[in-house]
Design a protein around this motif. Structure first.
Motif, PDB file in Angstrom:
ATOM      1  N   UNK A 139      55.860  37.509  48.875  1.00  0.00           N
ATOM      2  CA  UNK A 139      55.448  37.892  50.222  1.00  0.00           C
ATOM      3  C   UNK A 139      54.122  37.354  50.687  1.00  0.00           C
ATOM      4  N   UNK A 140      53.378  36.644  49.839  1.00  0.00           N
ATOM      5  CA  UNK A 140      52.094  36.080  50.253  1.00  0.00           C
ATOM      6  C   UNK A 140      52.319  34.742  50.955  1.00  0.00           C
ATOM      7  N   UNK A 141      51.722  34.590  52.131  1.00  0.00           N
ATOM      8  CA  UNK A 141      51.989  33.406  52.937  1.00  0.00           C
ATOM      9  C   UNK A 141      50.929  32.319  52.784  1.00  0.00           C
ATOM     10  N   UNK A 142      49.792  32.655  52.212  1.00  0.00           N
ATOM     11  CA  UNK A 142      48.788  31.660  51.808  1.00  0.00           C
ATOM     12  C   UNK A 142      48.426  31.954  50.355  1.00  0.00           C
ATOM     13  N   UNK A 143      48.546  30.946  49.516  1.00  0.00           N
ATOM     14  CA  UNK A 143      48.198  31.103  48.103  1.00  0.00           C
ATOM     15  C   UNK A 143      47.144  30.047  47.775  1.00  0.00           C
ATOM     16  N   UNK A 144      45.945  30.503  47.412  1.00  0.00           N
ATOM     17  CA  UNK A 144      44.831  29.605  47.134  1.00  0.00           C
ATOM     18  C   UNK A 144      44.797  29.224  45.657  1.00  0.00           C
ATOM     19  N   UNK A 145      44.650  27.941  45.397  1.00  0.00           N
ATOM     20  CA  UNK A 145      44.355  27.500  44.043  1.00  0.00           C
ATOM     21  C   UNK A 145      42.856  27.581  43.817  1.00  0.00           C
ATOM     22  N   UNK A 146      42.437  28.401  42.872  1.00  0.00           N
ATOM     23  CA  UNK A 146      41.012  28.661  42.633  1.00  0.00           C
ATOM     24  C   UNK A 146      40.626  28.141  41.258  1.00  0.00           C
ATOM     25  N   UNK A 147      39.583  27.345  41.207  1.00  0.00           N
ATOM     26  CA  UNK A 147      39.137  26.765  39.946  1.00  0.00           C
ATOM     27  C   UNK A 147      38.528  27.847  39.063  1.00  0.00           C
ATOM     28  N   UNK A 148      39.066  27.968  37.866  1.00  0.00           N
ATOM     29  CA  UNK A 148      38.591  28.982  36.929  1.00  0.00           C
ATOM     30  C   UNK A 148      37.391  28.472  36.142  1.00  0.00           C
ATOM     31  N   UNK A 149      37.454  27.213  35.730  1.00  0.00           N
ATOM     32  CA  UNK A 149      36.375  26.615  34.950  1.00  0.00           C
ATOM     33  C   UNK A 149      36.090  25.210  35.471  1.00  0.00           C
ATOM     34  N   UNK A 150      34.826  24.781  35.303  1.00  0.00           N
ATOM     35  CA  UNK A 150      34.432  23.423  35.691  1.00  0.00           C
ATOM     36  C   UNK A 150      33.831  22.696  34.487  1.00  0.00           C
ATOM     37  N   UNK A 205      37.682  26.459  55.411  1.00  0.00           N
ATOM     38  CA  UNK A 205      37.056  27.559  56.131  1.00  0.00           C
ATOM     39  C   UNK A 205      37.942  28.132  57.216  1.00  0.00           C
ATOM     40  N   UNK A 206      38.914  27.333  57.714  1.00  0.00           N
ATOM     41  CA  UNK A 206      39.792  27.798  58.786  1.00  0.00           C
ATOM     42  C   UNK A 206      40.913  28.676  58.248  1.00  0.00           C
ATOM     43  N   UNK A 207      41.489  28.321  57.090  1.00  0.00           N
ATOM     44  CA  UNK A 207      42.621  29.096  56.560  1.00  0.00           C
ATOM     45  C   UNK A 207      42.294  30.577  56.372  1.00  0.00           C
ATOM     46  N   UNK A 208      41.112  30.946  55.845  1.00  0.00           N
ATOM     47  CA  UNK A 208      40.824  32.384  55.732  1.00  0.00           C
ATOM     48  C   UNK A 208      40.734  33.087  57.078  1.00  0.00           C
ATOM     49  N   UNK A 209      40.505  32.336  58.173  1.00  0.00           N
ATOM     50  CA  UNK A 209      40.424  32.954  59.491  1.00  0.00           C
ATOM     51  C   UNK A 209      41.789  33.355  60.039  1.00  0.00           C
ATOM     52  N   UNK A 210      42.861  32.809  59.467  1.00  0.00           N
ATOM     53  CA  UNK A 210      44.190  33.032  60.021  1.00  0.00           C
ATOM     54  C   UNK A 210      44.678  34.465  59.817  1.00  0.00           C
ATOM     55  N   UNK A 211      44.248  35.093  58.721  1.00  0.00           N
ATOM     56  CA  UNK A 211      44.524  36.512  58.559  1.00  0.00           C
ATOM     57  C   UNK A 211      45.853  36.887  57.934  1.00  0.00           C
ATOM     58  N   UNK A 212      46.611  35.933  57.410  1.00  0.00           N
ATOM     59  CA  UNK A 212      47.886  36.250  56.774  1.00  0.00           C
ATOM     60  C   UNK A 212      47.667  36.794  55.355  1.00  0.00           C
ATOM     61  N   UNK A 213      48.734  37.326  54.780  1.00  0.00           N
ATOM     62  CA  UNK A 213      48.674  37.846  53.416  1.00  0.00           C
ATOM     63  C   UNK A 213      48.369  36.715  52.433  1.00  0.00           C
ATOM     64  N   UNK A 214      47.391  36.919  51.567  1.00  0.00           N
ATOM     65  CA  UNK A 214      46.932  35.850  50.670  1.00  0.00           C
ATOM     66  C   UNK A 214      46.954  36.301  49.210  1.00  0.00           C
ATOM     67  N   UNK A 215      46.969  35.309  48.339  1.00  0.00           N
ATOM     68  CA  UNK A 215      46.854  35.534  46.894  1.00  0.00           C
ATOM     69  C   UNK A 215      46.097  34.354  46.304  1.00  0.00           C
ATOM     70  N   UNK A 216      45.653  34.499  45.072  1.00  0.00           N
ATOM     71  CA  UNK A 216      44.924  33.440  44.377  1.00  0.00           C
ATOM     72  C   UNK A 216      45.585  33.143  43.042  1.00  0.00           C
ATOM     73  N   UNK A 217      45.596  31.865  42.687  1.00  0.00           N
ATOM     74  CA  UNK A 217      46.100  31.427  41.386  1.00  0.00           C
ATOM     75  C   UNK A 217      44.986  30.630  40.719  1.00  0.00           C
ATOM     76  N   UNK A 218      44.592  31.032  39.528  1.00  0.00           N
ATOM     77  CA  UNK A 218      43.501  30.371  38.807  1.00  0.00           C
ATOM     78  C   UNK A 218      44.034  29.166  38.018  1.00  0.00           C
ATOM     79  N   UNK A 219      43.216  28.137  37.916  1.00  0.00           N
ATOM     80  CA  UNK A 219      43.565  26.967  37.113  1.00  0.00           C
ATOM     81  C   UNK A 219      42.282  26.294  36.648  1.00  0.00           C
ATOM     82  N   UNK A 220      42.390  25.472  35.616  1.00  0.00           N
ATOM     83  CA  UNK A 220      41.244  24.729  35.102  1.00  0.00           C
ATOM     84  C   UNK A 220      41.209  23.338  35.719  1.00  0.00           C
ATOM     85  N   UNK A 221      40.034  22.913  36.094  1.00  0.00           N
ATOM     86  CA  UNK A 221      39.849  21.582  36.667  1.00  0.00           C
ATOM     87  C   UNK A 221      40.040  20.532  35.579  1.00  0.00           C
TER      88      UNK A 221
END
Length: 330
Positions: A139-150, A205-221
């Protein structure tokens, strides 16, 4: 077109038991050294998901050639002949990463239920794609890929990037920490994104303004597979400044704050000049000329520069030039 219905877009597909059509959008510029490997790696991910029945067999790879000067487009034409998953568009000139990504999202949006954007160098781990699709299907319409480690970044790049996110958050820009442009967005989200018509783009910066249901998925760079980075330090700084001035007016407000501070300092200097005139032995006129000259001159140049940046953006916006022009589509 994108108003939220009683039943979410993803729920409707799940009730019909139809696996979603997923498109992977890959902007690329002078990526001849890595394009074959990228197409192969992402095709393997899609074929695996298709084989498991998690996504539709109509899913695809959508490459966007951002006016490359090397053999990138020729290699994409060859990839299309050998791989039925591949689609590609070629822009008429280099328009920059953000415009190239936007061209892919808008062009391929009506061909998929959701689009995943990822850079051609695959430093953003493609192994996170199945997790993104799972979040989308819940049900999440925006899913962000978030860097866990650099861990693979240089010391300078790692901490300059972290400093950039901290500054952006301090300036009031609502961005996702440690997220670049690796994300999944549903068709409804891209339709909503089209309502944002500004010339100066900063998509993360624009995608968070849209306001839809979001989730995050962590990954290593990961390390870049081949070729050279298209973002040297100068481009990184320009991109960071673009983000700051596109999402926040705080730099303009800081000019006002600095103006009040300078006024206070000037009042203190005035008192010092009066005191020096009567109680200290100084060359007549030294205090009242030298100190305000350097102080006010520097502040005025800084203020004019910041205001000029915003005026330049207004100048670009009012011309309403097209963000990109598509030359070819395969």
């Amino acid at each position: 077109l994108y108003l939220r219905p009683k039943m979410s877009y993803t729920s409707a597909y799940m009730e019909k038991n139809n696996p979603p059509i997923i498109g992977i959008v890959v902007p690329c510029y002078n990526e001849e050294a890595v394009i074959k490997e990228t197409a192969g790696a992402l095709s393997a991910v899609l074929n695996g998901l298709i084989g498991e029945g998690k996504i539709s067999a109509s899913s695809f790879l959508g490459f966007v050639d951002d006016g490359s000067r090397d053999q990138t487009w020729r290699l994409l034409e060859e990839a299309k002949k050998q791989n039925e998953l591949v689609k590609a568009i070629k822009l008429a000139g280099n328009r920059g990463h953000q415009n190239a990504l936007l061209a892919g999202l808008y062009t391929f949006n009506d061909q998929a239920d959701a689009l995943i954007s990822i850079d051609a160098d695959l430093q953003d781990d493609s192994a996170a794609i199945p997790k993104m699709i799972e979040e989308y299907q819940t049900g999440h319409e925006i899913v962000y890929g978030v860097r866990d480690k650099r861990n693979r970044d240089t010391f300078f790049k790692k901490y300059s990037a972290l400093l950039f996110y901290q500054i952006m958050l301090w300036l009031g820009a609502n961005i996702v920490y440690n997220h670049a442009d690796y994300r999944l967005a549903s068709r409804r989200v891209i339709l909503a994104l089209k309502e944002y018509g500004e010339e100066n783009l900063f998509l993360r910066g624009i995608f968070p303004l849209l306001g839809f249901s979001t989730a995050e998925v962590k990954y290593d760079r990961l390390e870049r597979r081949a070729g050279n980075s298209k973002y040297p330090f100068s481009k990184m700084m320009a991109f960071a400044w673009e983000g700051v001035t596109s999402l926040s007016v705080k730099p303009l407000r800081l000019v006002t704050v600095v103006g009040f501070l300078v006024f206070g300092v000037s009042m203190a200097l005035s008192l010092y000049v009066i005191f020096s005139r009567f109680y200290l032995r100084v060359v007549p006129g030294w205090s009242s000329i030298v100190l305000p000259l350097y102080l006010l001159g520097g502040i005025e140049l800084l203020a004019i520069g910041v205001i000029g940046e915003y005026l330049g953006k207004i100048y670009q916006e009012v011309k309403r030039r097209p963000r990109y022009i598509i030359d070819k589509i395969i």
